[in-house]
Design a protein around this motif. Structure first.
Motif, PDB file in Angstrom:
ATOM      1  N   GLU A  66      59.971  69.294  21.032  1.00  0.00           N
ATOM      2  CA  GLU A  66      59.019  68.728  21.991  1.00  0.00           C
ATOM      3  C   GLU A  66      59.560  67.432  22.600  1.00  0.00           C
ATOM      4  N   THR A  67      60.178  66.605  21.767  1.00  0.00           N
ATOM      5  CA  THR A  67      60.773  65.357  22.261  1.00  0.00           C
ATOM      6  C   THR A  67      61.926  65.659  23.214  1.00  0.00           C
ATOM      7  N   PHE A  68      62.727  66.665  22.866  1.00  0.00           N
ATOM      8  CA  PHE A  68      63.812  67.066  23.767  1.00  0.00           C
ATOM      9  C   PHE A  68      63.266  67.465  25.133  1.00  0.00           C
ATOM     10  N   GLU A  69      62.231  68.288  25.151  1.00  0.00           N
ATOM     11  CA  GLU A  69      61.657  68.749  26.422  1.00  0.00           C
ATOM     12  C   GLU A  69      61.105  67.570  27.233  1.00  0.00           C
ATOM     13  N   ALA A 131      69.937  72.130  21.619  1.00  0.00           N
ATOM     14  CA  ALA A 131      69.681  72.271  23.054  1.00  0.00           C
ATOM     15  C   ALA A 131      70.217  71.034  23.763  1.00  0.00           C
ATOM     16  N   SER A 132      70.554  71.197  25.030  1.00  0.00           N
ATOM     17  CA  SER A 132      71.029  70.048  25.806  1.00  0.00           C
ATOM     18  C   SER A 132      70.742  70.243  27.286  1.00  0.00           C
ATOM     19  N   GLU A 148      82.492  58.767  38.270  1.00  0.00           N
ATOM     20  CA  GLU A 148      81.458  59.756  37.981  1.00  0.00           C
ATOM     21  C   GLU A 148      80.665  59.334  36.750  1.00  0.00           C
ATOM     22  N   GLU A 149      79.408  59.753  36.711  1.00  0.00           N
ATOM     23  CA  GLU A 149      78.549  59.382  35.587  1.00  0.00           C
ATOM     24  C   GLU A 149      77.691  60.571  35.187  1.00  0.00           C
ATOM     25  N   ARG A 150      77.578  60.775  33.877  1.00  0.00           N
ATOM     26  CA  ARG A 150      76.746  61.853  33.348  1.00  0.00           C
ATOM     27  C   ARG A 150      75.598  61.274  32.526  1.00  0.00           C
ATOM     28  N   PHE A 151      74.411  61.815  32.743  1.00  0.00           N
ATOM     29  CA  PHE A 151      73.252  61.492  31.919  1.00  0.00           C
ATOM     30  C   PHE A 151      72.866  62.769  31.180  1.00  0.00           C
ATOM     31  N   SER A 152      72.582  62.650  29.892  1.00  0.00           N
ATOM     32  CA  SER A 152      72.240  63.854  29.131  1.00  0.00           C
ATOM     33  C   SER A 152      71.224  63.550  28.041  1.00  0.00           C
ATOM     34  N   ILE A 153      70.511  64.606  27.671  1.00  0.00           N
ATOM     35  CA  ILE A 153      69.580  64.557  26.551  1.00  0.00           C
ATOM     36  C   ILE A 153      69.916  65.766  25.681  1.00  0.00           C
ATOM     37  N   ALA A 154      69.990  65.564  24.351  1.00  0.00           N
ATOM     38  CA  ALA A 154      70.433  66.662  23.481  1.00  0.00           C
ATOM     39  C   ALA A 154      69.687  66.664  22.160  1.00  0.00           C
ATOM     40  N   LEU A 155      69.360  67.862  21.707  1.00  0.00           N
ATOM     41  CA  LEU A 155      68.777  68.090  20.382  1.00  0.00           C
ATOM     42  C   LEU A 155      69.887  68.632  19.501  1.00  0.00           C
ATOM     43  N   ASP A 156      70.201  67.924  18.405  1.00  0.00           N
ATOM     44  CA  ASP A 156      71.311  68.366  17.565  1.00  0.00           C
ATOM     45  C   ASP A 156      70.839  69.201  16.377  1.00  0.00           C
ATOM     46  N   GLU A 157      71.795  69.641  15.556  1.00  0.00           N
ATOM     47  CA  GLU A 157      71.492  70.521  14.427  1.00  0.00           C
ATOM     48  C   GLU A 157      70.682  69.826  13.338  1.00  0.00           C
ATOM     49  N   ASN A 158      70.573  68.514  13.407  1.00  0.00           N
ATOM     50  CA  ASN A 158      69.758  67.756  12.447  1.00  0.00           C
ATOM     51  C   ASN A 158      68.368  67.446  12.999  1.00  0.00           C
TER      52      ASN A 158
END
Length: 204
Positions: A66-69, A131-132, A148-158
């Motif tokens: 939910e936080t990832f979304e 998920a990312s 160039e610049e990347r912004f990302s949000i990711a849910l890891d295996e933990n």
């Protein structure tokens, strides 16, 4: 060519900046390079030879799908630029080819810096619990920097959710060339405040 405004830039001023900005101001061979993981980008010798500096920041912003979304929604609505001294028009679509301005207040004037979304990437493997979502933007003519610049949000295996900023840049104007140490400090300052803005959005 530098785009300045003595007051908070209006939508019309931002549109004019974009229309005058032209094409990318960095070599095509580096287009999309921020899709690489941060360790690989830092080891890219070609970037170093061309004078680029790699900047990376990673912030833990919560846990769970939910936080990832919510984090994904934050990026899609430019909440990571929800600062008093820096913003992007929240109506700007996150899609490849979309042009926009990052507006930054520096002492008295505002700077308008044109960019274009180079790529958008999303991956989900809920069986593995990961998920990312990310997008990368390249600088256009009229930007004080090239890169160039990347912004990302990711849910890891933990089950932890991370917000990341990854970029490479070098001066593209005399102002940034002579003030590049200050520019690097401002990048770190932005990363700190942007991470706080994302956390604030997720806890709202």
């Amino acid at each position: 060519m530098v785009f300045l405004s003595w007051t908070r830039p209006s939508p019309e001023e931002q549109k004019a900046c974009i229309n005058k900005s032209g094409s990318f101001n960095y070599d095509n061979k580096f287009r999309g390079a921020t899709e690489k993981p941060a360790p690989l980008l830092k080891q890219d010798k070609e970037l170093g030879k061309d004078g680029f500096y790699v900047n990376y920041a990673r912030v833990l912003v919560g846990s769970g799908l939910e936080t990832f979304e919510k984090g994904k929604d934050a990026l899609q609505n430019w909440r990571h630029f929800g600062l008093n001294w820096s913003f992007v028009d929240p109506k700007t679509p996150i899609q490849s080819g979309s042009k926009f301005c990052v507006c930054v207040k520096e002492v008295f004037p505002w700077l308008m810096m044109p960019l274009q979304v180079v790529y958008v990437s999303e991956n989900k493997n809920l069986k593995k619990g990961v998920a990312s979502f990310s997008f990368g933007s390249g600088t256009l003519q009229g930007h004080l920097l090239a890169g160039e610049e990347r912004f990302s949000i990711a849910l890891d295996e933990n089950n932890q959710v991370w917000y990341e900023i990854l970029s490479f840049s070098k001066p593209a104007h005399l102002l940034s060339y002579f003030g590049y140490p200050y520019v690097l400090l401002r990048q770190k300052y932005f990363a700190h405040h942007s991470g706080s803005a994302v956390r604030k959005h997720l806890s709202a």
